[in-house]
Design a protein around this motif. Structure first.
Motif, short mmCIF file in Angstrom:
data_model
loop_
_atom_site.label_atom_id
_atom_site.label_comp_id
_atom_site.label_asym_id
_atom_site.label_seq_id
_atom_site.Cartn_x
_atom_site.Cartn_y
_atom_site.Cartn_z
N HIS A 741 0.84 -1.20 0.00
CA HIS A 741 0.00 0.00 0.00
C HIS A 741 0.88 1.25 0.00
N PHE A 760 -2.89 -0.37 -6.77
CA PHE A 760 -3.99 -0.46 -5.82
C PHE A 760 -5.09 -1.40 -6.35
N ARG A 767 -6.33 -7.84 -0.24
CA ARG A 767 -6.73 -7.45 1.11
C ARG A 767 -8.14 -7.94 1.43
N SER A 781 -7.27 0.93 1.30
CA SER A 781 -6.75 0.69 -0.05
C SER A 781 -7.81 1.00 -1.11
N SER A 845 -4.97 2.26 6.59
CA SER A 845 -4.74 1.37 5.46
C SER A 845 -3.39 0.68 5.48
N ASP A 846 -2.43 1.23 6.18
CA ASP A 846 -1.12 0.58 6.18
C ASP A 846 -0.55 0.51 7.59
#
Length: 851
Positions: A741, A760, A767, A781, A845-846
């Motif tokens: 990501h 992405f 994911r 993401s 997201s990360d």
């Protein structure tokens, strides 16, 4: 190597480079001068010599520096010194005398020859216990090894032995720790991992699966072996072979085109007589008497070996009343009675034990039956401690081994183990010495099962712990059952610590039933088993079930122990954790917020459990959307952990890391970057460059370098980090996906919107599969995919993606969460032309949800 020596090698390398450059320049100028007739050949010779000398220095210096570098990952993967492991994939030594199996051994050994390509590459040796199936497999395996083939030997005597052996095998085949942990926790298929690695093995190989009497262990639950989805499958190439030994010769079990069965019958009278003569010699009688005794023993190799050794031993001492000839031995068996082969065999070892009695070793009989009480697995010799007499034990073991009643196998660092044939074990009374066996095992396995230095000892003890518990559970002795259950519980903890979650679950489920039956559903020991069962369920890959089990346990502990009991508080901590792991961030935060003041009051404000909950509250507060509050909580927690645990304790470094992280999300990217430089260096120094915590710090450092204004540097650091995380953690680990990501994000921020959109688009389905379609990381993401879709020129596509994402983020995170607000703003404004991402855009997201 000291720092001074390193500098000397660098100086050697640099000076060589100087000589090289100077020699090159001199050679160039001399050549030009010679071309103009202005110089002789002396200058050219000196220039060439300088070049050669400089080149030699550079090469030697580079080699010296290369030799000083440690191997990557060594610091984080070398096991601590301690008790050696009690497992081996090496082939056991075959019996000294073997007869009647040459033709079969030769046929199976030819499987290793390049010109011999049979269709059935899985071979099954089946026959009754003591027939010599393992001996045939040992002989074949030795021939494979002699011809430079790779050979592995795995015991399938019980589920634990099979799981442990296969786990060791995939490790030897090169599987990463992460892949092994995922496979043995149920997140991926362990048999799939094994066969993927076996299919890539270069050269010829042989896998022996020994003592697979319970064929259900070889297949998936409820499926036959021939479904080809378990441990035994068709060989995917012409290089490999599998050899299985089993008592199960049912054609329905092995009926398949890729499997061939080989019955192992009893030895012929002639071959059996040869075995007797090789052991006992001609002084015991002639061929005719040996043939008669062989027939009386049914040609069973185990019985023949026992009889031959007993006669050889009797001839040395010639004690009164002890048979020394084949005829006398047969007469003694006939006198004792017994018409079946099994009865004749049992008389055979009874006579061997009688011989030891007459030699003044009565302890040998009780010791052999004690050994027969343990599981069908290697028995550590160190287990035979107090209350046994060491001198008597050693002498009895030597005598039993001489007569072939037990086998002593040497291990590393003098860690010998003992084996007893399953046929002898089956004849023993499983209860007579059960209490003593439990006492001995408790004395042997007395270390901390969570301590990696104690793992080899627990690895050896685990199969015996579960076996003894099963035997004890059949009795009415509550005290014995509870003692056995206590050892089995610690053995299950060891399985958890080493990642064998699926195996641990089976044993913990049985333990729970036993505890409830013997002690009641609300006894503290029963509640402890329920705690471990729920904990293992979570790590086995089912956080929702773990959350539900902890919720039910909490209710029971409230009634049985009280709301303020430390065990009840610990369960509340775990309930909050697994609630968060399922993606319910707000609930996790609220549960920690309610728990922390209770722990402060009961345990104290600086108790490790209190500090752990404080850390959890701060983290889930930030994940719930309040970055400033998370920053302030970590800032307050850090000096406490430094004082209680030390500046470089892993928990202290984790808090310092989180403080940097939430300082950045609060708006100060440069401060976060500067803090993370120190955190990453501390992790690297204390844990090693490839430790997951160090990689996590590098990940966050790369992110905040980007947010501090250097998108290209962030992109390059994520690009360098990704292959390391893939190697250490695996390609689908959540932290590896977080780095993917980050790399996509900063590739876009550095100017390549189309590449970011493409990356992405590839990341989102991964994911969704690994973490779930509505996990906050997955939604992060999806947000970036929509954003970079717009920046790549597809405004309509971006609008549709944001519109689909907004209601999901509102439902999962809440309408006022910063990530929800950002998605709503992007949908309203669509794209504002900005190419640098804002901190609020990818908060969830990360970032790994696991501390």
């Amino acid at each position: 190597m000291t720092r001074a020596r390193r500098w000397m090698r660098w100086i050697f390398l640099v000076s060589g480079a100087v000589f090289l450059a100077t020699g090159g320049y001199w050679l160039f100028t001399t050549t030009r001068a010679q071309a103009n007739g202005q110089a002789g050949w002396t200058g050219g010779f000196i220039a060439v010599a300088g070049l050669a000398f400089g080149m030699a220095q550079v090469v030697l210096g580079a080699l010296a520096l290369r030799r000083q570098q440690p191997a990557r990952g060594v610091a984080s993967t070398v096991a601590p010194l301690g008790t050696p492991g009690m497992i081996s994939l090496a082939v056991p030594e075959p019996a000294a005398f073997t007869r009647g199996r040459d033709e079969l051994v030769g046929e199976l050994a030819r499987l290793n020859r390049g010109w011999y390509q049979p269709a059935a590459r899985v071979r099954v040796l089946h026959g009754m216990g003591g027939a010599g199936k393992s001996t045939v497999a040992q002989l074949v395996a030795r021939r494979f090894a002699d011809r430079k083939g790779k050979v592995w030997w795995v015991s399938a005597a019980n589920a634990t032995a099979l799981q442990t052996g296969m786990r060791q095998l995939v490790a030897d085949l090169g599987a990463s720790d992460h892949d092994i942990q995922r496979a043995w926790s149920g997140l991926t298929g362990a048999p799939d991992l094994l066969w993927r690695l076996l299919s890539a093995v270069p050269g010829r190989w042989l896998l022996v699966i020994d003592n697979a009497d319970d064929t259900r262990l070889l297949g998936l639950d409820g499926e036959p072996v021939t479904s080809a989805r378990g441990w035994v499958r068709p060989i995917p190439n012409r290089r490999g072979f599998v050899l299985i030994t089993t008592r199960d010769g049912d054609p329905e079990v092995w009926n398949t085109s890729w499997c061939r069965m080989h019955p192992i019958p009893m030895l012929s009278a002639t071959d059996g007589a040869a075995v007797l003569l090789e052991h006992a010699g001609k002084r015991a009688g002639g061929v005719r008497e040996a043939v008669a005794l062989s027939q009386r023993l049914g040609g069973l190799p185990l019985a023949l070996g026992l009889a031959g050794r007993a006669l050889a031993d009797a001839q040395q001492l010639r004690l009164p009343g002890i048979a020394t000839t084949f005829a006398a031995y047969q007469a003694a068996i006939d006198q004792l009675g017994g018409s079946t082969i099994g009865e004749a065999v049992s008389r055979t070892w009874e006579m061997s034990l009688d011989m030891l009695d007459s030699r003044g070793l009565p302890e040998a009989r009780s010791l052999m039956w004690l050994l027969a009480t343990f599981a069908d697995a290697p028995i550590p010799a160190g287990l035979l401690g107090s209350p046994l007499n060491p001198r008597d034990t050693q002498e009895s073991l030597r005598a039993l081994a001489t007569l072939g009643l037990i086998t002593i196998e040497d291990g590393e660092q003098d860690a010998a183990s003992l084996r007893i044939h399953p046929l002898i074990r089956a004849a023993a009374d499983p209860v007579a010495q059960l209490s003593l066996a439990v006492t001995l095992l408790a004395g042997f396995a007395d270390g901390d099962p969570d301590d990696s230095a104690q793992w080899p000892q627990w690895q050896a003890a685990a199969p015996h712990a579960f076996h003894l518990l099963n035997q004890a559970a059949r009795t009415t002795d509550t005290d014995l059952i509870i003692r056995a259950a206590r050892i089995a519980e610690d053995a299950a903890r060891h399985l958890n610590a080493t990642g064998l979650y699926a195996v641990a679950l089976d044993h913990l489920s049985a333990l729970r039933s036993i505890r409830e039956r013997e002690q009641g559903a609300h006894h503290p020991d029963t509640l402890t088993i329920r705690y471990r069962l729920a904990y293992t369920t979570g790590f086995a890959g089912d956080p929702a079930a773990a959350r539900d089990q902890f919720a039910a346990l909490l209710s029971a502990q409230d009634r049985a122990l009280g709301a303020d009991h430390p065990d009840t508080l610990d369960t509340r901590n775990q309930l909050a954790r697994w609630t968060g792991e399922t993606g319910d961030i707000v609930a996790a935060r609220d549960q920690y917020a309610a728990l922390l003041p209770v722990q402060k009051r009961i345990l104290g404000p600086e108790h490790p459990a209190t500090l752990a909950s404080w850390h959890g509250l701060a983290q889930w507060t930030g994940r719930a959307g309040d970055a400033a509050a998370a920053r302030d909580q970590f800032a307050a927690l850090l000096p406490v952990r430094e004082r209680v645990l030390g500046d470089e304790h892993p928990d202290t470094l984790a808090t310092r890391h989180r403080l940097a992280q939430w300082t950045g999300w609060s708006g100060d990217a440069r401060a976060a970057r500067d803090l993370l430089i120190g955190v990453a260096d501390s992790f690297r120094r204390t844990l090693g460059a490839e430790h997951p915590d160090c990689l996590y710090a590098r990940h966050d450092l790369a992110r905040w370098i980007g947010y501090a204004g250097d998108a290209a540097a962030a992109r390059d650091q994520f690009a360098a980090l990704l292959p390391i995380r893939e190697h250490v953690l695996g390609p689908e680990h959540p932290n590896t996906l977080a780095t993917r990501h980050g790399l996509a994000l900063w590739i876009g921020a550095a100017g390549d919107a189309a590449a970011a959109r493409h990356m992405f688009a590839a990341l989102v389905p991964v994911r969704e599969h690994v973490q779930g379609p509505e996990h906050p990381d997955t939604l992060g993401s999806q947000h970036e995919l929509a954003s970079w879709t717009g920046k790549a020129g597809d405004a309509e596509g971006a609008r549709a993606q944001f519109a689909a994402l907004l209601p999901v983020r509102e439902r999962v995170l809440g309408t006022d969460h910063p990530d929800t607000t950002d998605t709503r703003r992007r949908l309203i404004e669509l794209l504002d032309g900005t190419t640098r991402p804002t901190p609020n855009g990818g908060r969830g997201s990360d970032v790994s949800m696991t501390d």
